[in-house]
Design an enzyme around this catalytic site. Structure first.
Site, PDB file in Angstrom:
ATOM      1  N   CYS A   1       3.762  -4.809   7.018  1.00  0.00           N
ATOM      2  CA  CYS A   1       3.065  -4.743   5.489  1.00  0.00           C
ATOM      3  C   CYS A   1       4.371  -4.197   4.693  1.00  0.00           C
ATOM      4  O   CYS A   1       5.634  -3.291   5.480  1.00  0.00           O
ATOM      5  CB  CYS A   1       1.813  -3.358   5.332  1.00  0.00           C
ATOM      6  SG  CYS A   1       0.911  -3.845   6.106  1.00  0.00           S
TER       7      CYS A   1
ATOM      8  N   HIS B   1       0.874  -1.676   0.169  1.00  0.00           N
ATOM      9  CA  HIS B   1       0.295  -0.151  -0.148  1.00  0.00           C
ATOM     10  C   HIS B   1       1.417   1.568   0.060  1.00  0.00           C
ATOM     11  O   HIS B   1       1.829   1.249   0.600  1.00  0.00           O
ATOM     12  CB  HIS B   1      -1.108   0.144   1.105  1.00  0.00           C
ATOM     13  CG  HIS B   1      -0.327  -0.047   2.715  1.00  0.00           C
ATOM     14  ND1 HIS B   1      -0.202   0.776   3.306  1.00  0.00           N
ATOM     15  CD2 HIS B   1      -0.073  -1.235   3.452  1.00  0.00           C
ATOM     16  CE1 HIS B   1       0.673   1.030   4.646  1.00  0.00           C
ATOM     17  NE2 HIS B   1       0.569  -0.596   4.261  1.00  0.00           N
TER      18      HIS B   1
END
Length: 496
Positions: A433, A417
């Site tokens: 992440c 992301h």
């Protein structure tokens, strides 16, 4: 061998070969090879070669040549060179016999006929001199000429050739190279490669490469998979060829073949993911471009040769794409609607995340579609392994505003992301992440299909010599479908 109709084994059965149904024959049968051709394999190079040998011994030249040429139609085979040599020897024998007969006839005529009149003799001498001059001009001319055959099959015949050593090479050209420049370079290089060893048969495969380090290089072919990407071939053997034979493959695809393959493999990767989820291919390609969570793709890419993304049911070379959900293999299920489009192999898209280098590479086959610097989880919290894109979301909502940046590709508990903290790129600050800049995640999101594989770990699985692709934006249609890719009121609980 015991046949069904007999109860006991016969001592001759071990010497019999079954040719057809109830036909058994011994290899010692004088008509063995005729029966092999008639009942077993009409193209058998072994049978045709041996029949040629038999007829040659009997003095039946016409039948011998017929069977030798039939053996030459199967290549490669253990009998190809022997049949080729036999044809050459028989032609030489015929030429020698013809010369001997002509010489004997001339002597007999000289005894029987009066000398030619002086005027006729002078005319014959003049014609002979003119022929000698023409032959001299022909042979003085350069022995190397170009022969360009675009989308045509080379003639196949009983042309006499000698056994040679094939030397395959690859030669790289820039994608924007002009056809005339490619022809001249191939011709020059083919001649140069045979100067040191005139006995070798040079075969050059021309490939397009966007990497400036490869362009202009000529290397020995070590990976036969590269032949599939060749856009042109050149062949030259100075011992038997007076020309460098240049053949363009799929000339309509010369300029855009890499982009056509990328566009096709983008959709193929999405189709594979759809089939994995539903155990069936969609009725139409448009089913891949729907609102979240069915947004396997954001758009159907443009086919670069025709600038069209229209879907056709069958190939008619009018541009766009062909989609046949009942075909065998993804390379025939979806492909460019241009000549040779179905020959493009399926090379699925995937992403490799190199944790040690803090780098992400987006790849298809040996092409590097995109790469970007990344940020990872603190204390080595980013897991390693093979993941699949489960969610494609624009502006994903998290527990805190803007925590996932402009776009996210969900992999389960983690995601690729965007981030507003640009200084975290290259660092280990996230909760697990993989972070990218908003610009990079936007570029990736455009071309990453749902269901695509993402490998997190090291660069060990990367292909060597990846060729960068810089013009993928040409695949984006001018008008994109209006689909919802930001689910309302849905909170994503990625680690962040």
């Amino acid at each position: 061998m015991i046949r069904r109709s007999q109860r006991f084994r016969h001592y001759l059965d071990d010497n019999l070969i079954r040719l057809h149904k109830n036909l058994f024959i011994s290899p010692s049968d004088p008509q063995y090879y005729e029966k092999v051709i008639r009942y077993l394999d009409a193209r058998s190079p072994e049978a045709h070669y041996n029949l040629g040998q038999n007829f040659r011994i009997k003095g039946n030249r016409k039948r011998a040549l017929f069977h030798y040429k039939e053996a030459l139609k199967t290549y490669p085979s253990p009998y190809y060179s022997a049949a080729n040599r036999a044809v050459y020897e028989m032609n030489q024998e015929e030429a020698a016999a013809t010369t001997a007969l002509q010489h004997a006839g001339a002597i007999g005529d000289e005894k029987r006929k009066p000398l030619l009149p002086p005027l006729m003799k002078a005319l014959l001498i003049t014609l002979l001199v003119l022929n000698l001059i023409l032959c001299a001009l022909y042979f003085i001319d350069s022995p190397v000429k170009k022969v360009i055959s675009s989308l045509k099959v080379w003639p196949v015949g009983a042309e006499v050739t000698y056994e040679t050593v094939d030397k395959p090479y690859i030669m790289y050209f820039p994608p924007q190279v002009k056809q005339e420049e490619m022809e001249a370079a191939l011709q020059k290089q083919a001649v140069a490669l045979t100067k040191d060893d005139p006995e070798q048969n040079v075969v050059l495969y021309g490939l397009l490469s966007s990497d400036a380090r490869d362009q202009g290089k000529t290397l020995l072919l070590t990976n036969e998979e590269l032949i599939k990407s060749a856009v042109v071939t050149a062949q030259y053997h100075p011992g038997s060829d007076r020309t460098v034979k240049i053949r363009f493959l799929n000339s309509q695809l010369n300029q855009h073949q890499p982009l056509s393959a990328i566009g096709a493999n983008l959709v193929r990767t999405a189709l594979a993911a759809y089939h994995k989820e539903y155990d069936v291919y969609p009725g139409s390609v448009e089913a891949l471009v729907q609102d979240y969570p069915q947004n396997f793709l954001s758009f159907i890419p443009v086919e670069p040769n025709s600038s069209s993304n229209v879907i056709h049911l069958a190939e008619d070379d009018s541009g766009g794409w062909v989609y046949d959900p009942f075909a065998d293999g993804l390379d025939h299920i979806f492909y460019p609607n241009v000549s040779g489009g179905s020959e493009m192999p399926y090379e699925p898209f995937y992403i490799n995340v190199d944790k040690q280098a803090h780098n992400l590479k987006f790849i298809s086959g040996d092409r590097l579609l995109y790469q970007a610097a990344i940020g990872l989880g603190a204390n080595d919290s980013t897991p390693e392994g093979d993941f699949y894109v489960q969610d494609r979301v624009i502006k994903p909502q998290g527990r805190h505003p803007n925590v996932f940046g402009d776009a996210g590709l969900g992999l389960g508990n983690i995601a690729l992301h965007g981030t507003n903290e640009r200084d975290s790129i290259g660092e280990d600050r996230s909760l697990g992440c993989v972070r990218l800049s908003n610009e990079d995640v936007g570029q990736l999101y455009t071309f990453v299909p749902k269901g695509m594989e993402v490998h997190i770990g090291s660069a060990t699985r990367l292909a060597k010599g990846l060729t960068p692709v810089a013009d993928m934006q040409e695949l984006i249609p001018a008008e994109q479908p209006a689909i919802v890719q930001t689910p309302a009121h849905q909170i994503f609980n990625w680690l962040g």
